[in-house]
Structure formats: structure tokens, C-alpha cells
Design a protein around this motif. Sequence first.
Motif, PDB file in Angstrom:
ATOM      1  N   HIS A   7      44.178   1.241  30.397  1.00  0.00           N
ATOM      2  CA  HIS A   7      42.729   1.451  30.236  1.00  0.00           C
ATOM      3  C   HIS A   7      42.465   2.772  29.543  1.00  0.00           C
ATOM      4  O   HIS A   7      43.349   3.610  29.410  1.00  0.00           O
TER       5      HIS A   7
ATOM      6  N   HIS B 247      39.495   5.911  29.880  1.00  0.00           N
ATOM      7  CA  HIS B 247      38.427   6.324  30.790  1.00  0.00           C
ATOM      8  C   HIS B 247      37.068   6.141  30.111  1.00  0.00           C
ATOM      9  O   HIS B 247      36.923   6.406  28.919  1.00  0.00           O
TER      10      HIS B 247
ATOM     11  N   HIS C 273      45.857   4.639  28.299  1.00  0.00           N
ATOM     12  CA  HIS C 273      47.171   4.882  28.893  1.00  0.00           C
ATOM     13  C   HIS C 273      47.689   3.648  29.622  1.00  0.00           C
ATOM     14  O   HIS C 273      46.931   2.937  30.279  1.00  0.00           O
TER      15      HIS C 273
ATOM     16  N   GLU D 237      43.579  13.046  32.690  1.00  0.00           N
ATOM     17  CA  GLU D 237      44.299  12.647  33.913  1.00  0.00           C
ATOM     18  C   GLU D 237      45.685  13.270  33.857  1.00  0.00           C
ATOM     19  O   GLU D 237      46.201  13.553  32.771  1.00  0.00           O
TER      20      GLU D 237
HETATM   21 ZN    ZN Z   1      43.445   6.544  34.019  1.00  0.00          ZN
END
Ligand code: ZN
Length: 181
Positions: free
Chosen positions: A84, A86, A132, A93
Motif C-alpha cells: 500500500h 499511505h 511498500h 514509516e
Molecule cells: Zn505502511
Amino acid sequence: MTLTLDPENGILDPCPQITPRYLSDLKMMFKDQQVVDEILKEENRLIYEIRYYPFRTSKSDMALAVTRIFPGSIGGEYHMTKGHKHERDDQPEVYYCVKGEGFLLLDTLEGEFQAIPWRAGTITHIPPMWAHRVINTGTDLLVFIGVFHLSAGHDYEIVAQKGFSYRVYAVDGKPALIRQT
Ligand code: ZN
Ligand code: F6R
């Protein structure tokens, strides 16, 4: 708040939420749809699980998620997370690989791509706006921790539509990155 993670099996304690992801949940993410359908006729295989803990304070909220990806492949393509981006474009992250081996794929979905080789101990910062996905290329469990802001949001649709630039296959028993056209 203090949590405990068993590095051998990726079990988190305490853990208020466990989300299993079965093959049917990420059916569209694998290339070989015919093989996916054949497997689904026999079993809805558990590909990975997410163990989630939200840290809530009066000023800011963070979340910690431990993902356990089981070993295996679908049509030669290794088990992987759905992947996904963000929703908020200012939200990064940090991922920490606790156990196993594989790759972290980072993709802007607009031409830039990186594949980071992963093993126990690897820590990777995922910048905002990069999609990612983690691939388990080993024969054992791959366990990793992700730490992110609770407000980050998860856009799976854009990954389903555009796809990552590379897929990771087992070729002669070894991982190979194959460019997608
Ligand atoms: Zn993530
Ligand atoms: C959170 C994050 C991870 C993933 C988890 C499962 O932002 O990146 O905790 O949510 O590894 O992967 P997905 O969400 O792609 O199914």
C-alpha cells in the motif's frame, strides 16, 4: 506502555487485534490468476497475519504492527504483503526485520523503484509517498515490525491499479526480480 515480541514466532503480547490475510484477500496482487484460482478451489491459504497495537496519548497517536509472512509461493511468485501507499502524503514509516529473509520493495508507482534485501536486523525508513511491500523469499517465517502514525491511512487501490514495477519470483530456487511492463 511496554509490549513483548517473541522474535522466534512474531507473537506480540499484549495484542488487541490480529488481522489474517488469506489468498482470497490478495488474489489480485499475484500475477498468475489461473494458479490463484486453482489453489483457491482446494484451500484459502493463509499468507500472512498482522498483529496490531495502537499507542494513544493526548498529543499524538502511533501504531505498531507486527507482520508474520508464511513461506511459500503462488505460480513461482513468493508470498508477499498486499502492499500500500499511505493516504497522507506526509506520513513515513519505519520497518524492522526481526526474522527471516526477503525484500522490501519501495515504489513511487511513478517510475522510481528500490528493492532492499532484507534479513534479521535490517531497519528501513520508508519515505512518505512510497508504496511498500514485503516479500518472504526464505523457507521460514519472515517477521517484521512497522511503526507509523495512526492517521497515515492505507491506499491499497492504487497498488492494485498500478502495480509495483518488479515482482519477485523463485528462479532455480533463488529469488529473481522481474520487471513488469
Ligand atoms: Zn505502511
Ligand atoms: C502499516 C504497514 C504495515 C502493513 C502490514 C501488512 O502502514 O505498512 O503494518 O500494514 O505489513 O501489509 P499490508 O497493509 O500491505 O497488507
